[in-house]
Design an enzyme around this catalytic site. Structure first.
Site, PDB file in Angstrom:
ATOM      1  N   GLU A  29      41.215  42.108  33.371  1.00 42.52           N
ATOM      2  CA  GLU A  29      42.127  41.121  33.941  1.00 42.52           C
ATOM      3  C   GLU A  29      41.300  40.301  34.934  1.00 42.52           C
ATOM      4  O   GLU A  29      40.647  40.882  35.806  1.00 42.52           O
ATOM      5  CB  GLU A  29      43.282  41.822  34.677  1.00 42.52           C
ATOM      6  N   ARG A 257      38.821  57.758  33.740  1.00 47.34           N
ATOM      7  CA  ARG A 257      38.189  56.681  34.487  1.00 47.34           C
ATOM      8  C   ARG A 257      37.035  57.257  35.303  1.00 47.34           C
ATOM      9  O   ARG A 257      36.999  58.454  35.602  1.00 47.34           O
ATOM     10  CB  ARG A 257      39.185  55.986  35.403  1.00 47.34           C
ATOM     11  N   LYS A 267      39.969  47.436  42.199  1.00 52.33           N
ATOM     12  CA  LYS A 267      39.827  46.058  42.652  1.00 52.33           C
ATOM     13  C   LYS A 267      40.754  45.770  43.814  1.00 52.33           C
ATOM     14  O   LYS A 267      40.421  45.048  44.728  1.00 52.33           O
ATOM     15  CB  LYS A 267      40.160  45.114  41.500  1.00 52.33           C
TER      16      LYS A 267
END
Ligand code: ATP
Ligand code: MG
Length: 547
Positions: A29, A257, A267
């Site tokens: 994104e 992850r 982020k």
């Protein structure tokens, strides 16, 4: 490449699925810079495609117009290229599919599998139920197909205010999986999109856009992180409901992850305000690591070594540093630099005389440079001790030490200022002890680095430490502002480096003997050298590994 995802791919191929080849994608994104966790996903997605002779797309998942920006679109591409991967002509945007996604939503509605709901966001939340209680059906759930089609079209046409209506999938409000309780698939938002401008007043939700973007691009394996495991039933429901063939349509596979000790890899949380920017060398962003002097090879090596797991775990940042050190050990030229200088006058070296001494650039190679040696030199202040303990094998009053690539020197006299601080040393050289010479083999315990006072270049050196401090297990406290390490950046303005680096521009690696690996920062100009310390020489990974 041996990991469970590769195994799944091989099973699929054996079952006759995906006969057109393997096709993955990396779907960022564009709402921030890529970080080391994304590097793992980039390496995995491009790596799986390469390994299987397939291809990998770059797709910007840009369905959230208020948070996204072209700055991020640009930085993401730069970072992936720098890591060494190539999407060729396959750069896509979820926003390219807004038209098709709308058509798919209409099709679902036509099939009686989606409805327009007038409940407010808060009511939808209340009606959704909890893990232990089933949800409640919305009073608008049983609208006719015609009414739904009509309302959805009018949502698109801008007849209703933001937030007043949504389109929801019609699945099961009593499902034990909350994401299957009629998830919202379209919302009204008068937001300017960085690519489609003001064309759209309704935007698809991520969970709707993602599987369909995968299907539109003929992705075979949609690899994502574990938090999407609960979303997989909806992924499959959606593709089923729209009639995509199981033999060819994409399937979602989740992996753990990457979480690193001492590091925040979200982020949303990256401490933009507390550093100079996204590319601050203390940041775990790819641009920060690049600026610091990490190499793409070392990051790829790290991603390979950590492997791919099905459950989350914390990886020790010492492993990443180990990979960087191993790579730089091969590629970095050795030079001498003094960070905290102490002057030495070599009283038996003639004033004005310059001797150029050969010095190897790399222990594994034969090439050499010539280092000027003169009467006045600088050594590291730490390499001298007035009241030295017995085991101190560097310089002390009356003691001897070898100057790397040069002579053995003996400390004859310590000069101090009025306050008793040592300001310089007077030493003598043993002229028979020249490195490489006939009697050079004479043994003294210590060897230290040095620079010639008249030739050394001034440099700014930036020493980095972890941005955050952790407990002994590497876990960060909840309040990471309180965990900020006040010494994460130490700037040394008056370091001295040997003159061989004179015309070095930004982007070159060196090992400063005994001090660590350094990298010339983009702030470097022809008359101002700036070095970042990439990593020190001491490898803490071996220690961790052997415990
Ligand atoms: P945010 O932190 O804002 O939630 P994100 O890190 O999920 O964002 P995306 O742009 O959605 O960012 O991520 C792109 C891809 O990278 C996704 O496929 C995601 O699963 C993967 N990814 C993100 N963080 C990690 C991580 N720490 N380890 C491995 N993969 C990751
Ligand atoms: Mg995300």
């Amino acid at each position: 490449m041996v990991n469970f995802i590769q195994q799944e791919i091989e099973n699929d191929l054996k079952e006759g699925k995906y006969s057109d080849g393997i096709h993955t994608r990396f779907p960022p994104e564009p709402n921030g810079y890529l970080h080391v966790g994304h590097a793992k996903s980039v390496c995995l997605n491009f790596g799986l495609a390469n390994y299987n002779g397939g291809v990998c797309n770059l797709r910007f998942d840009d369905t959230n117009p208020t948070k996204e920006d072209v700055e991020y679109v640009d930085s993401i591409q730069e970072d992936i290229k720098w890591l060494g991967f190539d999407w060729e002509d396959r750069k896509f945007y979820a926003s390219d599919y807004f038209g098709k996604l709308y058509e798919y939503a209409v099709e679902l509605t036509r099939r009686g599998l989606a409805y327009v709901d007038d409940l407010s966001a808060e009511e939808i939340r209340e009606y959704r139920g909890t893990l232990t209680e089933p949800g409640k059906e919305s009073p608008y759930r049983n609208r006719s197909v015609e009414e739904n089609l009509n309302l959805f079209e009018r949502m698109k046409a801008g007849e209703f205010p933001d937030g007043s209506k949504v389109l929801r999938a019609k699945i099961d409000m009593a499902s034990p999986n909350i994401t299957m309780r009629d998830p919202v698939i379209y919302r009204i938002a008068r937001a300017h999109h960085h690519r489609t401008g003001d064309d759209w007043l309704i935007y698809p939700m991520y969970d709707f856009a993602h599987p369909l973007s995968d299907a539109i691009e003929n992705i075979t394996h949609s690899v994502c992180t574990l938090e999407f495991e609960d979303h997989r039933p909806f992924y499959d429901w959606l593709l089923d409901s729209l009639g995509f063939d199981v033999k060819t349509r994409p399937r979602q596979i989740e992996f753990a992850r990457l979480d690193l000790t001492n590091t925040i890899t979200s982020k949303r949380k990256l401490l933009k305000k507390h550093v100079r920017g996204w590319d601050d060398p203390r940041m775990p962003t790819i641009s920060g690591m690049r600026r610091r002097g990490f190499t793409p090879e070392s990051i790829r090596d790290f991603c390979e070594r950590i492997g791919v797991a099905k459950s989350n775990s914390l990886v020790d940042i010492a492993l990443l540093e180990h990979c960087v050190r191993e790579d730089l050990n091969e590629r970095a030229d050795r030079i001498m630099a003094v960070l905290n200088p102490l002057k030495i006058v070599l009283t038996n070296v003639e004033e004005g005389k310059v001797e150029y001494l050969p010095a190897e650039n790399h222990p594994k190679r034969g090439d050499k440079r010539f280092v000027p040696f003169t009467r006045e030199i600088f050594i590291e202040r730490d390499d001298f001790m007035e009241d030295a303990p017995k085991k101190f094998f560097r310089l002390k009053p009356g003691g001897e030490v070898r100057l790397k690539h040069a002579y053995i020197i003996k400390c004859e006299e310590v000069i101090k200022d009025a306050e008793g601080n040592v300001t310089e040393l007077h030493c003598t050289i043993d002229p028979t002890s020249k490195s490489g010479g006939a009697t050079a083999g004479r043994k003294v315990k210590g060897t230290i680095h040095w620079v010639s006072a008249g030739h050394a270049l001034k440099a700014e050196v930036r020493l980095y430490d972890y941005l955050l401090t952790t407990d002994e297990n590497g876990n960060l406290p909840e309040d990471f502002i309180a965990a900020l390490n006040p010494d994460s950046l130490i700037v040394i303005d008056n370091a001295l480096v040997e003159p061989s680096v004179k015309l070095t521009g930004p982007g070159k690696h060196f090992q400063f003997l005994r001090l660590g690996y350094f990298f010339t920062d983009p702030d470097t100009t022809p008359d101002h050298l700036v070095f970042n310390r990439v990593v020190g020489l001491k490898d803490t990974w071996a220690k961790v590994k052997n415990n």
